[in-house]
Enzyme design. Structure first.
Site, short mmCIF file in Angstrom:
data_model
loop_
_atom_site.label_atom_id
_atom_site.label_comp_id
_atom_site.label_asym_id
_atom_site.label_seq_id
_atom_site.Cartn_x
_atom_site.Cartn_y
_atom_site.Cartn_z
N LYS A 12 26.74 57.09 27.76
CA LYS A 12 27.67 56.49 26.27
C LYS A 12 25.59 55.78 26.43
O LYS A 12 26.24 54.95 27.43
CB LYS A 12 28.08 56.54 25.80
N VAL A 98 27.97 53.88 38.38
CA VAL A 98 29.69 53.65 38.02
C VAL A 98 29.67 52.13 37.58
O VAL A 98 28.74 51.43 38.34
CB VAL A 98 29.85 53.64 39.92
N ALA A 99 30.32 51.78 36.97
CA ALA A 99 30.06 50.56 36.42
C ALA A 99 28.97 49.63 36.20
O ALA A 99 28.86 48.93 36.09
CB ALA A 99 31.56 48.99 37.87
N GLY A 100 28.75 50.67 34.88
CA GLY A 100 27.32 50.04 34.56
C GLY A 100 26.66 49.66 33.33
O GLY A 100 26.06 49.84 32.64
N MET A 102 28.40 52.14 31.30
CA MET A 102 27.81 53.06 30.36
C MET A 102 28.63 54.23 30.14
O MET A 102 28.83 55.35 30.00
CB MET A 102 27.23 54.72 30.50
N GLY A 104 31.73 55.61 32.30
CA GLY A 104 31.15 56.60 33.31
C GLY A 104 32.89 56.99 33.68
O GLY A 104 32.97 58.05 33.36
N ASP A 139 36.64 53.59 24.35
CA ASP A 139 35.74 54.43 25.00
C ASP A 139 36.10 56.03 25.66
O ASP A 139 34.85 56.42 25.08
CB ASP A 139 34.30 53.65 26.26
#
Length: 300
Positions: A12, A98-100, A102, A104, A139
């Protein structure tokens, strides 16, 4: 019983992330406009002797493989509710950063929940699946739903939004991740002693989504966590400048970061922005995709 189930679930971007002050429970009220984008994780579930998690793909080594993983937690909670033995192998094929920022990890939780529901034949209602998602994290419900939605409360209370067209995005992956709790703590530090207004969704932004108007959407995107993310990771400012200079209509940190998101007017412009970002030396990698994208769904 089906022997293997694979679920695909999207990343997302937050085209608006309005953040209120910290609540007594430690969370923040949000007005969070989610847009699912065409980057996906795939979660495959098969019966096993015991619950175990494996992961492959970019930065898979950063993904926890114990019961703190949201995919494992989803399987355990669904099994608890239905009296099922959670003896499954959950394999995560990782393509969402990862850890972005978005979602995940949230995507993996939603994907595992739908996959286990299908494998076990529990036939949980949509509302019950969303209830489990909300328990797992703010989320996670949107990862199940996809498309576009306004999240209120701490982001878990969803209202589906109309999207009138396709939006073209470029995402730039940073050299390292950012912790979402750390970004919220920095937000609180930066607003210490300041009255934070109640978060409200922008009607202009919702109208731009409904019309499919990229230019109008670009003029209304916002992220209240962006200053906190930039405070913790100042180099992201260079990435944002590089994307804007290459012709992006809008540039912003995605969620809590550190992935940066660039809205382009069309597919050709998106490729131009991506090439410029790749050459800029300000990011680790670049992805081009579109939105909206479907939520978690069973393959095959």
């Amino acid at each position: 019983m089906t022997e293997t189930v694979t679920v695909r679930v999207p990343a997302k971007v937050n085209v608006q992330l309005a953040v209120g002050g910290v609540r007594p429970d430690g969370f923040h009220d949000l007005a969070n406009v989610f847009l699912a984008v065409g980057l996906y994780d795939e979660i495959t579930v098969t019966p096993a002797d015991e619950l175990r998690v494996t992961c492959a793909g970019p930065d898979a080594g950063q993904v926890p493989l114990d019961r703190t993983n949201l995919a494992a937690r989803a399987a355990l909670e669904l099994a608890r509710r239905y009296g099922v033995d959670p003896a499954v192998h959950l394999h995560i094929a990782k393509d969402i950063p990862v850890a972005g920022g978005m979602a995940g990890g949230s995507a993996d939780g939603a994907g595992a929940l739908l996959a286990c529901d299908t494998l076990w034949g529990t036939n949980a209602s949509r509302d019950e699946l969303l209830d489990v998602c909300a328990e797992l994290g703010s989320d996670v419900p949107f990862s199940l739903v996809g498309g576009a939605a306004l999240g209120t409360g701490r982001g878990e209370q969803l209202r589906t939004l109309e999207v009138g067209g396709t939006f073209h995005w470029v995402f730039a992956m940073a050299e390292h991740g950012l912790s979402t709790p750390a970004v919220f703590r920095e937000f609180d530090r930066m607003h210490e002693g300041v009255t934070v207004p109640e978060p409200v969704a922008s009607q202009e932004l919702l109208d731009a989504l409904a019309k499919g108007d990229a230019a109008a959407l670009a003029s209304t995107v916002s992220n209240d966590l962006q200053p906190a993310a930039l405070s913790l990771f100042p180099a992201l400012a260079d990435t944002l400048v590089a994307g804007r200079s290459a012709g992006a209509l809008a540039a912003l940190v995605s969620g809590s970061g550190p992935t940066t998101a660039f809205l382009a007017p069309d597919a050709v412009a998106a490729r131009t922005v991506a090439e410029a970002l790749s050459a800029s030396g300000t990011c680790r990698s670049v992805r081009v995709t579109r939105s909206p994208a479907p939520g978690a769904h069973v393959l095959g």
